[in-house]
Write an enzyme that holds these catalytic residues in place. Sequence first.
Site, mmCIF file in Angstrom:
data_model
loop_
_atom_site.group_PDB
_atom_site.id
_atom_site.type_symbol
_atom_site.label_atom_id
_atom_site.label_comp_id
_atom_site.label_asym_id
_atom_site.label_seq_id
_atom_site.Cartn_x
_atom_site.Cartn_y
_atom_site.Cartn_z
ATOM 1 N N LYS A 16 36.994 45.541 41.388
ATOM 2 C CA LYS A 16 38.230 45.990 40.755
ATOM 3 C C LYS A 16 38.022 47.271 39.958
ATOM 4 C CE LYS A 16 41.900 44.333 37.684
ATOM 5 N NZ LYS A 16 42.377 43.177 36.880
ATOM 6 N N HIS A 66 41.274 31.722 40.910
ATOM 7 C CA HIS A 66 41.056 32.729 39.868
ATOM 8 C C HIS A 66 40.842 32.072 38.510
ATOM 9 C CE1 HIS A 66 41.381 36.478 37.645
ATOM 10 N NE2 HIS A 66 41.416 37.127 38.784
ATOM 11 N N ARG A 97 35.602 37.011 41.325
ATOM 12 C CA ARG A 97 37.013 37.059 41.712
ATOM 13 C C ARG A 97 37.180 36.504 43.123
ATOM 14 N NH1 ARG A 97 36.154 41.751 38.754
ATOM 15 N NH2 ARG A 97 37.519 41.976 36.929
#
Length: 223
Positions: free
Chosen positions: A86, A153, A59
């Site tokens: 995350k 991304h 990411r």
Amino acid sequence: MESNPVLEVRGVLERRSPEHHPSVVVPEEIALLRDRIRSFKGTITIKNAMLFSLYTFARPGEVRHCEWNEINFDKAEWHIPAEKMKAGEKHIVPLSKQALAALEEMKPLSQLYGRHVFPAPRCCDGGKPYADNAINKALIKGCKYEKRTVSAHGFRSTASTVLNESGLWHWDAIEAQLAHSGGDRVRKAYNYARYLAERREMMQWYADYIDTQTAPKKKEDES
């Protein structure tokens, strides 16, 4: 409460459509992206951050906040602590030769300045990483892409598409490397351990795949 107040506003607010990050998946387009990044004329920090992102498909925030103490050169691994992930779980990224080359080029610069592998270009003490929108800006201004065609991304979508369509790798290995959140924690932990060796092989295969694709010829080359 005796009633649900949300029912009274049902239909008033529009449902938000899911936003898909722009990416490239055609082999020629992947090769063109690779070549444009390699030809990037901006700072070495942003250039290598883009290459590192392309080869690791981590990411954007994970790459941006990457620190030297997370890199194990002996094992060729990047250990991302849980607090940066995350899903809140530690993640290991096996590093291909190409990803390691990007790190080696950063050593003389960023190790002098501080803990960040990719420090802010104008931050002399290395106290902070580059800006969170720097990669996307570089893709547009430096690599000459139109808006909403490529994004940092989107590198993850590129990798997911290529790896899944190759038919060479177990789906769980791909998902484990993408570090997708959700799902059964016990199953995720099992797959995490089971597929690490496959992920190591997969990451090198993917980096080699990127490097062996052929970009489309320029018009002047065809004449």
